[in-house]
Enzyme design. Structure first.
Site, short mmCIF file in Angstrom:
data_model
loop_
_atom_site.label_atom_id
_atom_site.label_comp_id
_atom_site.label_asym_id
_atom_site.label_seq_id
_atom_site.Cartn_x
_atom_site.Cartn_y
_atom_site.Cartn_z
N LYS A 124 -10.91 -4.06 -3.09
CA LYS A 124 -11.97 -3.08 -3.33
C LYS A 124 -11.42 -1.68 -3.58
O LYS A 124 -12.10 -0.85 -4.17
CB LYS A 124 -12.97 -3.07 -2.17
N LYS A 184 0.82 -1.22 0.00
CA LYS A 184 0.00 0.00 0.00
C LYS A 184 0.85 1.26 0.00
O LYS A 184 0.48 2.25 -0.60
CB LYS A 184 -0.96 0.01 1.19
N LYS A 190 -4.00 -9.66 -5.64
CA LYS A 190 -5.33 -10.04 -5.16
C LYS A 190 -6.40 -9.03 -5.58
O LYS A 190 -6.10 -7.86 -5.82
CB LYS A 190 -5.33 -10.24 -3.64
N1 AQP Z 1 -8.97 -11.11 -2.95
C1 AQP Z 1 -9.31 -11.67 -1.80
N2 AQP Z 1 -9.45 -13.01 -1.72
C2 AQP Z 1 -9.80 -13.57 -0.55
N3 AQP Z 1 -10.06 -12.89 0.58
C3 AQP Z 1 -9.94 -11.56 0.53
N4 AQP Z 1 -10.11 -10.60 1.45
C4 AQP Z 1 -9.86 -9.40 0.89
N5 AQP Z 1 -9.54 -9.55 -0.39
C5 AQP Z 1 -9.57 -10.89 -0.65
C6 AQP Z 1 -10.54 -10.86 2.81
O1 AQP Z 1 -11.62 -9.99 3.07
C7 AQP Z 1 -11.50 -9.45 4.38
C8 AQP Z 1 -11.51 -7.94 4.19
O2 AQP Z 1 -10.52 -7.31 4.80
P1 AQP Z 1 -10.32 -5.75 4.77
O3 AQP Z 1 -11.43 -5.05 4.15
O4 AQP Z 1 -10.05 -5.36 6.17
O5 AQP Z 1 -9.01 -5.51 4.00
P2 AQP Z 1 -8.28 -6.14 2.83
O6 AQP Z 1 -7.87 -7.53 3.11
O7 AQP Z 1 -7.17 -5.18 2.56
O8 AQP Z 1 -9.37 -6.13 1.70
P3 AQP Z 1 -9.36 -5.37 0.34
O9 AQP Z 1 -10.64 -5.66 -0.34
O10 AQP Z 1 -8.10 -5.65 -0.40
O11 AQP Z 1 -9.40 -3.88 0.81
P4 AQP Z 1 -8.44 -2.69 0.43
O12 AQP Z 1 -8.51 -2.58 -1.06
O13 AQP Z 1 -8.99 -1.50 1.12
O14 AQP Z 1 -7.09 -3.06 0.93
C9 AQP Z 1 -10.25 -10.04 4.99
O15 AQP Z 1 -10.61 -11.16 5.77
C10 AQP Z 1 -9.46 -10.48 3.80
O16 AQP Z 1 -8.64 -11.58 4.08
#
Ligand code: AQP
Length: 332
Positions: A200, A114, A197
């Protein structure tokens, strides 16, 4: 009666939820809810570690809560709340910051990924200490299990390290939590770069499917998904784009990936993409109807998050009081 085990998890309202969030984590949460004492949180304090428009944060916070309920979390069974409504998260995070080290935080892959996307002058201390806030979230509820996607494994490890360090320095204070990662396909990849991965907050909206995407949008995004030039459907690491499509198909239909690959022998990628889009649309249809309904009933959502915060607060304060006493703060 034996005490039920505790589960805690949360998602950031850094956007609306994606298919990755749903298949990697949320679906698991739903399947676990009747067996455990569960706390599920919308972690809005984590979402401001990178720049975020206030009006988007407000909208996304309610959307994520609506997504949780629409995907099947039952507010009668689980505690649903918004992180910033329970100030104990911030208080414990500060204390744990004083038991966490620069070196270990510097090794976090999510921070490295990030921070690469930000101008170096715009990387906040909050982004750096994000894993400590996450540790506080989990440890406050004495969680035994934390259901997350594979991408969060490293953050769970540091949470365990911080908990053990604190317990060793003082005395048994925190339950040391285990990650609960579903064995089959725990990571859904970006549709535009199958080596990273699905997220969002990706700046390219073709990289993700949102739970709220309309059928036409879903079809278009799968159609444009990046694959390869091999031309034969195989389930192999050499073809990460195709592998990801098969994984999505498999997660939804419960068919084995190899069986799916077998069914597409002699067929082109276009057919696989179309079929994956259709199973996703079918899976999301009832969820989307419920999301629409919930977002039109904000009073109901408000009732859920107010009651949820009241319940969460009681459990969180119990841990926080213990922690403050152990570190030597005087109570008033
Ligand atoms: N691509 C993915 N495949 C499987 N699991 C995923 N998770 C996120 N992306 C995937 C799981 O969803 C939960 C959300 O966690 P979060 O919103 O706290 O942060 P994150 O993991 O950083 O999710 P994003 O969607 O990638 O958000 P941004 O873009 O803001 O960083 C967790 O349990 C994660 O494992």
């Amino acid at each position: 009666m034996e005490k039920r085990k505790v589960i805690f998890s949360g998602m950031q309202p850094s956007g609306s939820l994606t298919l990755g969030n749903y298949l990697g984590a949320l679906k698991n949460w739903v399947s676990l809810q009747s067996e455990y004492d569960s706390y599920y949180c919308v972690v809005d304090m984590h979402a401001i570690t990178v720049p975020k428009e206030p009006k988007d944060l407000r909208r996304n916070t309610l959307e994520v809560l609506a997504n949780y309920i629409a995907a099947g979390l039952d507010p009668e069974q689980v505690t649903l709340f918004i992180q910033s409504h329970v100030p104990a998260h911030a208080e414990l995070a500060w204390i744990l910051n004083c038991f966490s080290y620069y070196g270990e935080l510097s090794r976090m892959t999510q921070f490295k990924d990030k921070s690469k996307k930000q101008d170096s002058n715009a990387i906040t201390a909050g982004l750096f200490t994000y894993p400590v806030l996450m540790a506080a979230d989990i440890l406050l509820y004495q969680a035994d299990l934390v259901p997350v996607g594979e991408d969060q494994r490293q953050h769970l490890e540091i949470t365990r390290d911080i908990a053990q360090r604190f317990n060793n320095r003082f005395s048994e204070t925190f339950t040391v939590p285990e990650a609960y990662i579903s064995k089959d396909v725990a990571k859904i990849m970006s549709l535009q770069d199958p080596n990273s991965k699905m997220s969002k907050s990706d700046s390219n909206e073709n990289a993700y499917i949102l739970l709220m995407d309309k059928p036409d949008v879903i079809r278009r995004k799968f159609k444009r998904s990046v694959t390869d030039s091999v031309g034969v459907v195989n389930y192999t690491d050499e073809q990460p784009g195709i592998k990801n499509l098969i994984n999505i198909y498999s997660k939804i239909t419960n068919k084995q990936p190899e069986e799916i690959a077998g069914e597409y022998q002699g067929k082109g990628y276009a057919e696989l993409k179309e079929d994956v889009a259709e199973v996703v649309i079918e899976e999301l249809k009832p969820i989307q109807e419920k999301i629409d309904y919930l977002l039109k009933n904000k009073d109901y959502l408000e009732k859920i998050y107010i009651e949820g915060a009241q319940k969460a607060e009681i459990a969180a304060q119990k841990t926080l009081r213990k922690v403050k006493r152990k570190v030597g703060f005087i109570s008033r």
